[in-house]
Enzyme design. Structure first.
Site, PDB file in Angstrom:
ATOM      1  N   SER A  89       9.757  13.550   3.263  1.00 30.86           N
ATOM      2  CA  SER A  89       8.444  13.820   3.846  1.00 30.86           C
ATOM      3  C   SER A  89       8.292  13.043   5.147  1.00 30.86           C
ATOM      4  CB  SER A  89       7.341  13.409   2.873  1.00 30.86           C
ATOM      5  OG  SER A  89       7.377  14.259   1.759  1.00 30.86           O
ATOM      6  N   ARG A 140       0.860  -1.183   0.000  1.00 32.37           N
ATOM      7  CA  ARG A 140       0.000   0.000   0.000  1.00 32.37           C
ATOM      8  C   ARG A 140       0.892   1.227   0.000  1.00 32.37           C
ATOM      9  NH1 ARG A 140      -0.262   1.241   5.619  1.00 32.37           N
ATOM     10  NH2 ARG A 140      -0.025  -0.640   6.860  1.00 32.37           N
ATOM     11  N   GLU A 195       5.405   8.839   8.302  1.00 33.87           N
ATOM     12  CA  GLU A 195       5.962   7.887   7.323  1.00 33.87           C
ATOM     13  C   GLU A 195       7.300   7.380   7.882  1.00 33.87           C
ATOM     14  OE1 GLU A 195       6.205   9.430   3.251  1.00 33.87           O
ATOM     15  OE2 GLU A 195       8.145   8.456   3.033  1.00 33.87           O
TER      16      GLU A 195
HETATM   17  C1  LIG Z   1      15.840  14.166   0.787  1.00 33.96           C
HETATM   18  C2  LIG Z   1      14.916  12.996   0.867  1.00 33.96           C
HETATM   19  C3  LIG Z   1      13.908  12.857  -0.063  1.00 33.96           C
HETATM   20  C4  LIG Z   1      13.049  11.749   0.004  1.00 33.96           C
HETATM   21  N1  LIG Z   1      12.080  11.641  -0.943  1.00 33.96           N
HETATM   22  C5  LIG Z   1      11.269  10.540  -0.929  1.00 33.96           C
HETATM   23  C6  LIG Z   1      10.249  10.383  -1.935  1.00 33.96           C
HETATM   24  O1  LIG Z   1      10.098  11.187  -2.843  1.00 33.96           O
HETATM   25  N2  LIG Z   1       9.467   9.284  -1.865  1.00 33.96           N
HETATM   26  C7  LIG Z   1       9.614   8.334  -0.882  1.00 33.96           C
HETATM   27  O2  LIG Z   1       8.878   7.345  -0.877  1.00 33.96           O
HETATM   28  N3  LIG Z   1      10.546   8.478   0.088  1.00 33.96           N
HETATM   29  C8  LIG Z   1      11.374   9.546   0.085  1.00 33.96           C
HETATM   30  N4  LIG Z   1      12.308   9.707   1.070  1.00 33.96           N
HETATM   31  C9  LIG Z   1      12.325   8.758   2.202  1.00 33.96           C
HETATM   32  C10 LIG Z   1      13.264   7.568   2.019  1.00 33.96           C
HETATM   33  O3  LIG Z   1      14.317   7.889   1.154  1.00 33.96           O
HETATM   34  C11 LIG Z   1      12.566   6.321   1.464  1.00 33.96           C
HETATM   35  O4  LIG Z   1      11.524   5.880   2.310  1.00 33.96           O
HETATM   36  C12 LIG Z   1      13.543   5.182   1.288  1.00 33.96           C
HETATM   37  O5  LIG Z   1      12.956   4.184   0.495  1.00 33.96           O
HETATM   38  C13 LIG Z   1      14.056   4.559   2.578  1.00 33.96           C
HETATM   39  O6  LIG Z   1      15.109   3.679   2.220  1.00 33.96           O
HETATM   40  P1  LIG Z   1      16.329   3.431   3.203  1.00 33.96           P
HETATM   41  O7  LIG Z   1      17.194   2.407   2.569  1.00 33.96           O
HETATM   42  O8  LIG Z   1      16.984   4.692   3.580  1.00 33.96           O
HETATM   43  O9  LIG Z   1      15.565   2.787   4.435  1.00 33.96           O
HETATM   44  P2  LIG Z   1      15.804   3.071   5.996  1.00 33.96           P
HETATM   45  O10 LIG Z   1      15.421   4.480   6.279  1.00 33.96           O
HETATM   46  O11 LIG Z   1      17.156   2.654   6.403  1.00 33.96           O
HETATM   47  O12 LIG Z   1      14.756   2.070   6.649  1.00 33.96           O
HETATM   48  C14 LIG Z   1      13.368   2.279   6.551  1.00 33.96           C
HETATM   49  C15 LIG Z   1      12.659   1.098   7.250  1.00 33.96           C
HETATM   50  O13 LIG Z   1      12.891  -0.100   6.521  1.00 33.96           O
HETATM   51  C16 LIG Z   1      13.566  -1.080   7.319  1.00 33.96           C
HETATM   52  N5  LIG Z   1      14.508  -1.724   6.421  1.00 33.96           N
HETATM   53  C17 LIG Z   1      15.398  -1.118   5.591  1.00 33.96           C
HETATM   54  N6  LIG Z   1      16.042  -2.034   4.842  1.00 33.96           N
HETATM   55  C18 LIG Z   1      15.554  -3.254   5.218  1.00 33.96           C
HETATM   56  C19 LIG Z   1      15.812  -4.586   4.802  1.00 33.96           C
HETATM   57  N7  LIG Z   1      16.700  -4.861   3.841  1.00 33.96           N
HETATM   58  N8  LIG Z   1      15.116  -5.602   5.403  1.00 33.96           N
HETATM   59  C20 LIG Z   1      14.210  -5.342   6.373  1.00 33.96           C
HETATM   60  N9  LIG Z   1      13.912  -4.083   6.796  1.00 33.96           N
HETATM   61  C21 LIG Z   1      14.579  -3.057   6.226  1.00 33.96           C
HETATM   62  C22 LIG Z   1      14.207  -0.297   8.463  1.00 33.96           C
HETATM   63  O14 LIG Z   1      14.333  -1.105   9.617  1.00 33.96           O
HETATM   64  C23 LIG Z   1      13.182   0.818   8.665  1.00 33.96           C
HETATM   65  O15 LIG Z   1      12.104   0.323   9.420  1.00 33.96           O
HETATM   66  C24 LIG Z   1      13.194  10.789   1.033  1.00 33.96           C
HETATM   67  C25 LIG Z   1      14.231  10.937   1.960  1.00 33.96           C
HETATM   68  C26 LIG Z   1      15.087  12.020   1.878  1.00 33.96           C
HETATM   69  C27 LIG Z   1      16.204  12.152   2.869  1.00 33.96           C
END
Ligand SMILES: Cc1cc2nc3c(=O)[nH]c(=O)nc-3n(C[C@H](O)[C@H](O)[C@H](O)COP(=O)(O)OP(=O)(O)OC[C@H]3O[C@@H](n4cnc5c(N)ncnc54)[C@H](O)[C@@H]3O)c2cc1C
Length: 304
Positions: A227, A176, A297
């Protein structure tokens, strides 16, 4: 520090260098495996010592407590690598969970395919992207991870540290807005992604334009996690926050961005407690002014 055959485990590591908000306290133990074998070894070590496990991807959507994280934190950002083939008119990519979204973007750009557009400007790893079903608000296709994901593999383990890898097809998971479930418990280790080989010759120009638009609308010059709040049905969180007069609202070194009200920026040595206080205040005032309960989020990790 404990050196196992396939991975090192460091003690007492400050997590602010591993989060895009640049906040968060100390992890009791941190492992940064480069391979699935290293990850398995880290998991087995945690089980042997009776420790809980917390997973970090790129750290771009998490608020880590100033009190840190007890047990073992496993960061996946070094567990990278991908293979690419074209088969039956589709580009097929297999990658490890720590592969960055920017790496994925490069692959789609090289083949001039449409998924490059939604990936442009999305930070973090592929694993985190799937867990969060990351994507963009614009009505483009594809715009979320669910549309490009064929399968995921998840490492699962028992209390005694034995582990196995289980595969889930995309349709077996519940997707979702900004969330994917049905794969838990475990750690997502690998993913299969694909897209039809329908070339979009001008995709590079379109991606560059999208990046410029992002830079104009978002405070990308300051640490943030993008966000903070999920858009409630029928609303955008940014507009609700702006209408409540909260742009610029500050606690310590954290404030609601003046450029984009759904971003909370760390403008001056903020703590996670500062950010949390801004979040709570925004939720309270938006509820009072518009009757809408904003949900985060961003995922809270550690001792809160
Ligand atoms: C400048 C900026 C802009 C952004 N723009 C967007 C946007 O346009 N759209 C959007 O959707 N998001 C956006 N984000 C938010 C973020 O980048 C996304 O949600 C992204 O997908 C998170 O990925 P991450 O690897 O950093 O996960 P993390 O932040 O490290 O983890 C997120 C969650 O997932 C879990 N997790 C991570 N990897 C795994 C794994 N391999 N197995 C099990 N659990 C795991 C973690 O425990 C945590 O609960 C933005 C962030 C920033 C800083």
């Amino acid at each position: 520090m404990s050196s196992l055959a396939a991975v090192d485990i460091e003690d007492g590591v400050r997590l602010s260098s591993y989060t895009s908000w640049q906040t968060g306290g100390v992890a009791d133990h941190l492992a940064l495996p480069k391979t699935i074998e290293g990850l398995r070894a880290a998991v087995a070590w945690a089980c042997e010592h009776g420790l809980s496990i917390t997973v970090l991807g790129g750290g771009t959507n998490v608020l880590v407590s100033d009190a840190g994280i007890r047990g073992l934190t496993i960061g996946l950002k070094h567990m990278t690598g991908s293979s690419v083939v074209v088969d039956d008119g589709r580009l097929i990519i297999e990658c490890l969970a720590g592969t960055s979204k920017s790496e994925l973007l490069k692959i789609f750009l090289k083949h001039k395919l449409q998924p490059a557009l939604f990936l442009a400007g999305l930070p973090g790893d592929v694993g985190g992207g799937i867990v969060m079903n990351a994507g963009v608000g614009e009505k483009i296709t594809p715009r979320e991870f669910v549309e490009i994901t064929d399968w995921v593999e998840v490492l699962r383990w028992t209390q005694n540290g034995d582990s196995e890898i289980v595969r889930f097809r995309c349709q077996d998971l519940q997707w979702r807005y900004r969330h994917c479930q049905g794969w838990e418990p475990g750690i997502l280790v690998r993913a299969g992604l694909s897209w039809p080989m329908q070339v979009v010759p001008e995709i590079l120009t379109i991606v560059r334009q999208a990046n410029l638009t992002r830079a104009q609308k978002q405070p990308l010059d300051m640490p943030s996690c993008g966000s903070v709040f999920i858009n409630p049905p029928g609303h955008t969180s940014g507009r609700l926050i702006e209408s409540a007069g909260l742009k610029g609202y500050t606690v310590g070194g954290a404030k609601v961005s003046e450029k984009h009200a759904n971003f909370i920026v760390n403008f001056s040595k903020a703590t996670s407690a500062d950010i949390d206080a801004v979040i709570k205040h925004v939720q309270k005032v938006v509820l009072e002014t518009s009757g809408v309960q904003l949900k985060t989020e961003v995922v809270y990790l550690g001792q809160w």
